[in-house]
Design a protein around this motif. Structure first.
Motif, PDB file in Angstrom:
ATOM      1  N   ALA A  95       0.842  -1.199   0.000  1.00 35.94           N
ATOM      2  CA  ALA A  95       0.000   0.000   0.000  1.00 35.94           C
ATOM      3  C   ALA A  95       0.874   1.245   0.000  1.00 35.94           C
ATOM      4  CB  ALA A  95      -0.912   0.003   1.232  1.00 35.94           C
ATOM      5  N   MET A  96       0.242   2.397  -0.171  1.00 41.81           N
ATOM      6  CA  MET A  96       0.960   3.659   0.030  1.00 41.81           C
ATOM      7  C   MET A  96       1.342   3.770   1.499  1.00 41.81           C
ATOM      8  SD  MET A  96      -1.954   6.641   0.115  1.00 41.81           S
ATOM      9  CE  MET A  96      -3.040   5.839  -1.045  1.00 41.81           C
ATOM     10  N   THR A  97       2.271   4.636   1.811  1.00 42.46           N
ATOM     11  CA  THR A  97       2.711   4.776   3.195  1.00 42.46           C
ATOM     12  C   THR A  97       1.749   5.655   3.999  1.00 42.46           C
ATOM     13  OG1 THR A  97       4.052   6.716   2.671  1.00 42.46           O
ATOM     14  CG2 THR A  97       5.135   4.554   2.554  1.00 42.46           C
ATOM     15  N   ALA A  98       1.827   5.510   5.316  1.00 39.68           N
ATOM     16  CA  ALA A  98       1.037   6.353   6.209  1.00 39.68           C
ATOM     17  C   ALA A  98       1.438   7.815   6.074  1.00 39.68           C
ATOM     18  CB  ALA A  98       1.214   5.885   7.658  1.00 39.68           C
ATOM     19  N   VAL A  99       2.720   8.064   5.789  1.00 36.97           N
ATOM     20  CA  VAL A  99       3.191   9.440   5.607  1.00 36.97           C
ATOM     21  C   VAL A  99       2.470  10.094   4.430  1.00 36.97           C
ATOM     22  CG1 VAL A  99       5.205  10.872   5.055  1.00 36.97           C
ATOM     23  CG2 VAL A  99       5.433   8.951   6.637  1.00 36.97           C
ATOM     24  N   MET A 100       2.317   9.330   3.331  1.00 34.09           N
ATOM     25  CA  MET A 100       1.623   9.855   2.158  1.00 34.09           C
ATOM     26  C   MET A 100       0.146  10.068   2.447  1.00 34.09           C
ATOM     27  SD  MET A 100       2.468  10.544  -1.098  1.00 34.09           S
ATOM     28  CE  MET A 100       1.509  12.033  -1.048  1.00 34.09           C
ATOM     29  N   LYS A 101      -0.481   9.068   3.066  1.00 32.21           N
ATOM     30  CA  LYS A 101      -1.917   9.134   3.336  1.00 32.21           C
ATOM     31  C   LYS A 101      -2.245  10.267   4.300  1.00 32.21           C
ATOM     32  CE  LYS A 101      -6.123   7.226   3.056  1.00 32.21           C
ATOM     33  NZ  LYS A 101      -6.901   7.862   4.111  1.00 32.21           N
ATOM     34  N   ALA A 102      -1.379  10.500   5.288  1.00 35.67           N
ATOM     35  CA  ALA A 102      -1.642  11.570   6.250  1.00 35.67           C
ATOM     36  C   ALA A 102      -1.686  12.934   5.577  1.00 35.67           C
ATOM     37  CB  ALA A 102      -0.578  11.560   7.349  1.00 35.67           C
ATOM     38  N   GLN A 103      -0.800  13.144   4.616  1.00 37.31           N
ATOM     39  CA  GLN A 103      -0.804  14.430   3.909  1.00 37.31           C
ATOM     40  C   GLN A 103      -2.111  14.628   3.148  1.00 37.31           C
ATOM     41  OE1 GLN A 103       3.260  15.399   2.034  1.00 37.31           O
ATOM     42  NE2 GLN A 103       3.457  13.217   2.534  1.00 37.31           N
ATOM     43  N   ILE A 104      -2.564  13.583   2.482  1.00 33.93           N
ATOM     44  CA  ILE A 104      -3.802  13.678   1.725  1.00 33.93           C
ATOM     45  C   ILE A 104      -4.994  13.873   2.661  1.00 33.93           C
ATOM     46  CG2 ILE A 104      -5.297  12.488   0.066  1.00 33.93           C
ATOM     47  CD1 ILE A 104      -2.721  10.971  -0.843  1.00 33.93           C
ATOM     48  N   ASP A 105      -4.976  13.162   3.802  1.00 31.67           N
ATOM     49  CA  ASP A 105      -6.100  13.245   4.735  1.00 31.67           C
ATOM     50  C   ASP A 105      -6.232  14.622   5.368  1.00 31.67           C
ATOM     51  OD1 ASP A 105      -6.908  10.693   4.250  1.00 31.67           O
ATOM     52  OD2 ASP A 105      -6.019   9.818   6.051  1.00 31.67           O
ATOM     53  N   TRP A 106      -5.146  15.376   5.411  1.00 32.64           N
ATOM     54  CA  TRP A 106      -5.224  16.723   5.977  1.00 32.64           C
ATOM     55  C   TRP A 106      -5.780  17.734   4.969  1.00 32.64           C
ATOM     56  CZ3 TRP A 106      -5.691  18.340  10.618  1.00 32.64           C
ATOM     57  CH2 TRP A 106      -5.020  17.761  11.684  1.00 32.64           C
ATOM     58  N   LEU A 107      -5.973  17.332   3.723  1.00 26.73           N
ATOM     59  CA  LEU A 107      -6.478  18.257   2.709  1.00 26.73           C
ATOM     60  C   LEU A 107      -7.999  18.134   2.615  1.00 26.73           C
ATOM     61  CD1 LEU A 107      -3.831  17.743  -0.118  1.00 26.73           C
ATOM     62  CD2 LEU A 107      -3.951  19.597   1.561  1.00 26.73           C
ATOM     63  N   PRO A 108      -8.756  19.157   2.970  1.00 24.07           N
ATOM     64  CA  PRO A 108     -10.212  19.084   2.880  1.00 24.07           C
ATOM     65  C   PRO A 108     -10.682  19.348   1.450  1.00 24.07           C
ATOM     66  CG  PRO A 108      -9.572  21.221   3.733  1.00 24.07           C
ATOM     67  CD  PRO A 108      -8.295  20.438   3.536  1.00 24.07           C
ATOM     68  N   LEU A 109     -11.901  18.912   1.160  1.00 23.24           N
ATOM     69  CA  LEU A 109     -12.478  19.200  -0.151  1.00 23.24           C
ATOM     70  C   LEU A 109     -12.809  20.678  -0.294  1.00 23.24           C
ATOM     71  CD1 LEU A 109     -14.815  16.133  -0.805  1.00 23.24           C
ATOM     72  CD2 LEU A 109     -12.698  16.716  -1.981  1.00 23.24           C
ATOM     73  N   ALA A 110     -13.166  21.303   0.812  1.00 25.53           N
ATOM     74  CA  ALA A 110     -13.475  22.739   0.794  1.00 25.53           C
ATOM     75  C   ALA A 110     -12.893  23.374   2.039  1.00 25.53           C
ATOM     76  CB  ALA A 110     -14.977  22.975   0.717  1.00 25.53           C
ATOM     77  N   LEU A 111     -12.410  24.592   1.895  1.00 24.83           N
ATOM     78  CA  LEU A 111     -11.770  25.299   2.998  1.00 24.83           C
ATOM     79  C   LEU A 111     -12.117  26.777   2.881  1.00 24.83           C
ATOM     80  CD1 LEU A 111      -9.785  25.007   5.407  1.00 24.83           C
ATOM     81  CD2 LEU A 111      -7.936  25.472   3.795  1.00 24.83           C
ATOM     82  N   GLY A 112     -13.114  27.209   3.653  1.00 22.47           N
ATOM     83  CA  GLY A 112     -13.513  28.607   3.610  1.00 22.47           C
ATOM     84  C   GLY A 112     -13.958  29.074   2.239  1.00 22.47           C
ATOM     85  N   GLY A 113     -14.694  28.213   1.534  1.00 24.23           N
ATOM     86  CA  GLY A 113     -15.160  28.571   0.201  1.00 24.23           C
ATOM     87  C   GLY A 113     -14.143  28.309  -0.897  1.00 24.23           C
ATOM     88  N   ILE A 114     -12.944  27.871  -0.536  1.00 24.91           N
ATOM     89  CA  ILE A 114     -11.898  27.552  -1.506  1.00 24.91           C
ATOM     90  C   ILE A 114     -11.739  26.040  -1.574  1.00 24.91           C
ATOM     91  CG2 ILE A 114      -9.434  27.784  -2.034  1.00 24.91           C
ATOM     92  CD1 ILE A 114      -9.493  30.464  -0.592  1.00 24.91           C
ATOM     93  N   ARG A 115     -11.532  25.521  -2.778  1.00 21.56           N
ATOM     94  CA  ARG A 115     -11.360  24.084  -2.967  1.00 21.56           C
ATOM     95  C   ARG A 115      -9.881  23.798  -3.220  1.00 21.56           C
ATOM     96  NH1 ARG A 115     -16.549  23.483  -7.031  1.00 21.56           N
ATOM     97  NH2 ARG A 115     -18.129  23.176  -5.412  1.00 21.56           N
ATOM     98  N   PRO A 116      -9.173  23.289  -2.220  1.00 15.04           N
ATOM     99  CA  PRO A 116      -7.721  23.100  -2.377  1.00 15.04           C
ATOM    100  C   PRO A 116      -7.321  22.082  -3.433  1.00 15.04           C
ATOM    101  CG  PRO A 116      -8.380  23.044  -0.057  1.00 15.04           C
ATOM    102  CD  PRO A 116      -9.630  22.958  -0.862  1.00 15.04           C
ATOM    103  N   THR A 117      -8.209  21.130  -3.764  1.00 11.91           N
ATOM    104  CA  THR A 117      -7.829  20.076  -4.706  1.00 11.91           C
ATOM    105  C   THR A 117      -8.758  19.982  -5.908  1.00 11.91           C
ATOM    106  OG1 THR A 117      -9.106  18.426  -3.450  1.00 11.91           O
ATOM    107  CG2 THR A 117      -6.770  18.664  -2.902  1.00 11.91           C
ATOM    108  N   GLN A 118      -9.993  20.349  -5.783  1.00 13.91           N
ATOM    109  CA  GLN A 118     -10.982  20.066  -6.817  1.00 13.91           C
ATOM    110  C   GLN A 118     -10.672  20.789  -8.128  1.00 13.91           C
ATOM    111  OE1 GLN A 118     -15.176  19.665  -5.492  1.00 13.91           O
ATOM    112  NE2 GLN A 118     -14.423  20.505  -3.567  1.00 13.91           N
ATOM    113  N   GLY A 119     -10.718  20.033  -9.221  1.00 17.59           N
ATOM    114  CA  GLY A 119     -10.474  20.599 -10.537  1.00 17.59           C
ATOM    115  C   GLY A 119      -9.018  20.809 -10.868  1.00 17.59           C
ATOM    116  N   LYS A 120      -8.115  20.397  -9.975  1.00 16.15           N
ATOM    117  CA  LYS A 120      -6.685  20.540 -10.219  1.00 16.15           C
ATOM    118  C   LYS A 120      -6.123  19.220 -10.738  1.00 16.15           C
ATOM    119  CE  LYS A 120      -6.274  24.183  -6.759  1.00 16.15           C
ATOM    120  NZ  LYS A 120      -5.572  24.703  -5.567  1.00 16.15           N
TER     121      LYS A 120
END
Length: 246
Positions: A117-142
């Motif tokens: 599997a991927m490492t916990a280090v990799m997964k933790a970084q992804i898990d800290w990224l929300p789909l929406a953050l104060g009306g901004i989408r850090p990942t969506q459409g990128k």
């Protein structure tokens, strides 16, 4: 948004590449005249804390190539990032990661395979990224490109997992991907990747990522404009108007 003309390709030391076949990206064939003109902004994440981390070395090779293709790159160092929910969201490392994700127009995720599997280090970084953050989408459409390094034979387990996560994060995950087998054989003492079919595939991935980023980045807001969210927003507005009138 900074609309300066795109910078010329950076002069990067790429000893494993064939200069005659390393073509510049022609953005005019990919984006309209109204597209952003600044260099594509790419964030690179890697999934290991080892001093000689092959996922980091692979990400650094990708970074050199991306700069050669005219991008601006930034890296996130996962040292000190707490486990998801193990600290408040205003933790300095969490805030740094989220700011970088918001800045980026595309990403590279480079992970070792560990226990299939991927490492916990990799997964933790992804898990800290929300789909929406104060009306901004850090990942969506990128855009997103994926790299895996393995200690043994070639595997695609981490790549498959990251591809699922890329879809979950609503990112445009490019079709190409890179899996480097027996990574300890693929880097020299200085940490540079040797010329090989594995290196060639990383060049392919970076080239494709830049092309897709030019295609997508000026249209990401439209691409992520969804019917269900419009209905939800309209219903919320109707409730507020009704309350104001009562």
């Amino acid at each position: 948004m900074d609309e300066r003309p795109a910078a010329p390709p950076a002069e990067e030391d790429l000893p494993a590449a064939d200069p005659a076949q390393l073509h510049a990206i022609d953005a005019s064939k990919l984006a309209g005249t109204d597209a952003p003109q600044h260099p594509p902004r790419i964030l690179l994440l890697y999934g290991s804390l080892r001093a000689r981390s092959y996922s980091r070395l692979a990400a650094e090779e990708a970074g050199r190539l991306l700069r050669r293709f005219g991008c601006e790159t930034r890296f996130f160092d996962p040292h000190g990032l707490p486990l998801p929910d193990g600290a408040p969201a205003d933790h300095p490392k969490v805030a740094e990661l989220r700011d970088l994700a918001t800045w980026a127009e595309g990403m590279v995720w480079s992970s070792p395979e560990r226990h299939g599997a991927m490492t916990a280090v990799m997964k933790a970084q992804i898990d800290w990224l929300p789909l929406a953050l104060g009306g901004i989408r850090p990942t969506q459409g990128k855009t997103l490109a994926l790299i895996e390094v393995s200690g043994g034979s070639q595997s695609f387990n981490a790549l498959n997992q990251m591809r699922v996560l890329g879809r979950w994060m609503r990112m445009v995950t490019i079709p190409n991907q890179s899996s480097v087998a027996k990574a300890f054989n693929e880097f020299d003492e200085a940490g540079r990747m040797r010329r090989s079919s594995y290196y060639a595939r990383i060049v392919d991935v970076c080239e494709e990522l830049v092309k897709f980023t030019h295609l997508v980045r000026g249209r990401s807001a439209y691409l992520t404009d969804r019917y269900s969210e419009r209905v939800e927003s309209a219903e919320a507005l109707a409730r507020r108007v009704s309350q104001d009138a009562s």
